[in-house]
Design a protein around this motif. Structure first.
Motif, PDB file in Angstrom:
ATOM      1  N   LYS A   2       0.797  -1.051  -0.170  1.00 28.72           N
ATOM      2  CA  LYS A   2       0.022   0.006   0.092  1.00 28.72           C
ATOM      3  C   LYS A   2       0.905   1.444   0.003  1.00 28.72           C
ATOM      4  O   LYS A   2       2.017   1.313   0.591  1.00 28.72           O
ATOM      5  N   LYS A  74       3.374   7.321 -10.875  1.00 34.43           N
ATOM      6  CA  LYS A  74       2.271   6.901 -11.432  1.00 34.43           C
ATOM      7  C   LYS A  74       1.472   5.861 -10.783  1.00 34.43           C
ATOM      8  O   LYS A  74       0.286   5.392 -10.786  1.00 34.43           O
ATOM      9  N   LYS A  75       2.261   5.289  -9.759  1.00 34.37           N
ATOM     10  CA  LYS A  75       1.665   4.103  -8.876  1.00 34.37           C
ATOM     11  C   LYS A  75       0.515   4.477  -8.000  1.00 34.37           C
ATOM     12  O   LYS A  75       0.687   5.908  -7.419  1.00 34.37           O
ATOM     13  N   PRO A  76      -0.761   3.975  -8.283  1.00 37.01           N
ATOM     14  CA  PRO A  76      -1.747   4.604  -7.392  1.00 37.01           C
ATOM     15  C   PRO A  76      -1.456   4.559  -5.737  1.00 37.01           C
ATOM     16  O   PRO A  76      -0.740   4.013  -5.392  1.00 37.01           O
ATOM     17  N   LEU A  77      -2.224   5.457  -5.264  1.00 38.64           N
ATOM     18  CA  LEU A  77      -2.298   5.579  -3.721  1.00 38.64           C
ATOM     19  C   LEU A  77      -3.316   4.781  -3.221  1.00 38.64           C
ATOM     20  O   LEU A  77      -4.278   4.883  -3.773  1.00 38.64           O
ATOM     21  N   ASN A  78      -3.129   4.460  -1.966  1.00 39.90           N
ATOM     22  CA  ASN A  78      -4.274   3.681  -1.264  1.00 39.90           C
ATOM     23  C   ASN A  78      -4.686   4.720  -0.167  1.00 39.90           C
ATOM     24  O   ASN A  78      -5.826   4.649   0.405  1.00 39.90           O
ATOM     25  N   HIS A 117      -5.674  14.971  -8.887  1.00 31.79           N
ATOM     26  CA  HIS A 117      -4.625  14.240  -9.620  1.00 31.79           C
ATOM     27  C   HIS A 117      -4.719  12.782  -9.238  1.00 31.79           C
ATOM     28  O   HIS A 117      -4.658  11.939 -10.008  1.00 31.79           O
ATOM     29  N   PHE A 118      -4.839  12.520  -7.730  1.00 33.58           N
ATOM     30  CA  PHE A 118      -4.810  11.127  -7.291  1.00 33.58           C
ATOM     31  C   PHE A 118      -5.984  10.357  -7.143  1.00 33.58           C
ATOM     32  O   PHE A 118      -5.863   8.885  -7.351  1.00 33.58           O
ATOM     33  N   HIS A 121      -7.316   7.277 -10.046  1.00 34.00           N
ATOM     34  CA  HIS A 121      -6.577   6.228  -9.740  1.00 34.00           C
ATOM     35  C   HIS A 121      -6.509   5.385  -8.566  1.00 34.00           C
ATOM     36  O   HIS A 121      -5.943   4.465  -8.829  1.00 34.00           O
ATOM     37  N   MET A 122      -7.208   5.759  -7.461  1.00 33.58           N
ATOM     38  CA  MET A 122      -7.125   5.256  -6.340  1.00 33.58           C
ATOM     39  C   MET A 122      -8.058   4.080  -6.596  1.00 33.58           C
ATOM     40  O   MET A 122      -9.251   4.210  -7.142  1.00 33.58           O
ATOM     41  N   PRO A 123      -7.465   2.736  -5.720  1.00 32.75           N
ATOM     42  CA  PRO A 123      -8.580   1.878  -6.190  1.00 32.75           C
ATOM     43  C   PRO A 123      -9.664   1.731  -4.896  1.00 32.75           C
ATOM     44  O   PRO A 123      -9.515   2.292  -4.078  1.00 32.75           O
ATOM     45  N   SER A 126      -9.803   2.723  -0.985  1.00 34.93           N
ATOM     46  CA  SER A 126      -8.927   3.656  -0.765  1.00 34.93           C
ATOM     47  C   SER A 126      -9.610   5.015   0.018  1.00 34.93           C
ATOM     48  O   SER A 126     -10.639   4.707   0.133  1.00 34.93           O
TER      49      SER A 126
END
Length: 230
Positions: A2, A74-78, A117-118, A121-123, A126
């Motif tokens: 995470k 670019k990796k998504p944040l949780n 921005h984030f 892309h958050m799953p 999150s």
């Protein structure tokens, strides 16, 4: 693994949240402007978290926020914790345009840019946590710019919450009363810091909210001292 981004993590509430959430399966992305203080936090959390990234950027200007976004990658944040804040305490007639712009930049524009921005892309599952203040609900003399910014972020994030609800992303707003942090050392006057709540108490409330099942949300958390609003 995470990924947790916490702004204003070099001291106070931000540091307490970082220390509370540090874990072996977490990558902590910690933002601050004080390189020495942020380094101390990174050293402290590495006992529980091997993956720690320092983000040293000025959130008062959009280019600083953009630089932070680029470094996060670019990796998504949780988890996104909007904690960084700035306060100028003086009569509203004495607030300069520069102080006003800095308040808007750090307390409103930076969280807006980071969420915009984030969040896409958050799953699912999150969370976005906004550390607001009782000043998001009540006006105080000489705190006009600060209260304005907290009221604004509160309203904005309530709208974002409704937009993200279907995607199972929680938006949690935290409203601490006066908290014993470094900010009081920079403000003129005698403040009863011994009666204030601690950063650790705020961090514990955040950790509890995040520990709830992903289909349960504590939308709003108010934390105060039994001594009342100080």
């Amino acid at each position: 693994m995470k990924r947790y981004l916490i702004t204003g993590a070099s001291r106070g509430i931000g540091r307490a949240i970082a220390e509370k959430l540090a874990d072996a399966d977490v990558e902590l992305l910690l933002h601050g402007r004080d390189t020495v203080a942020l380094g101390e936090v990174c050293t402290a959390v590495k006992h529980h978290c091997d993956h720690v990234v320092r983000l040293i950027h000025d959130l008062a200007i959009p280019s600083g926020v953009s630089d932070l976004i680029d470094q996060v990658g670019k990796k998504p944040l949780n988890l996104l914790v909007n904690n960084a804040g700035i306060a100028f305490v003086k009569p509203f007639c004495e607030i300069t345009s520069i102080e006003w712009e800095q308040t808007v930049g750090v307390n409103i524009t930076a969280p807006f840019m980071l969420m915009q921005h984030f969040a896409p892309h958050m799953p699912p599952g999150s969370s976005i946590v906004n550390i607001l203040s009782i000043a998001a609900k009540t006006g105080f003399a000489n705190w006009s710019a600060y209260c304005m910014s907290k009221f604004a972020l509160d309203g904005f994030s309530q709208c974002v919450r409704e937009e993200l609800r279907e995607r199972k992303i929680r938006v949690i707003n935290v409203y601490p009363a006066a908290t014993d942090t470094n900010i009081w050392s920079q403000i003129e006057g005698k403040w009863p810091r011994h009666k204030m709540i601690s950063p650790g108490e705020v961090a514990s409330a955040v950790a509890y909210a995040l520990s709830r099942p992903t289909d349960v949300t504590l939308d709003s958390i108010s934390i105060s001292s039994l001594a009342g609003n100080l």
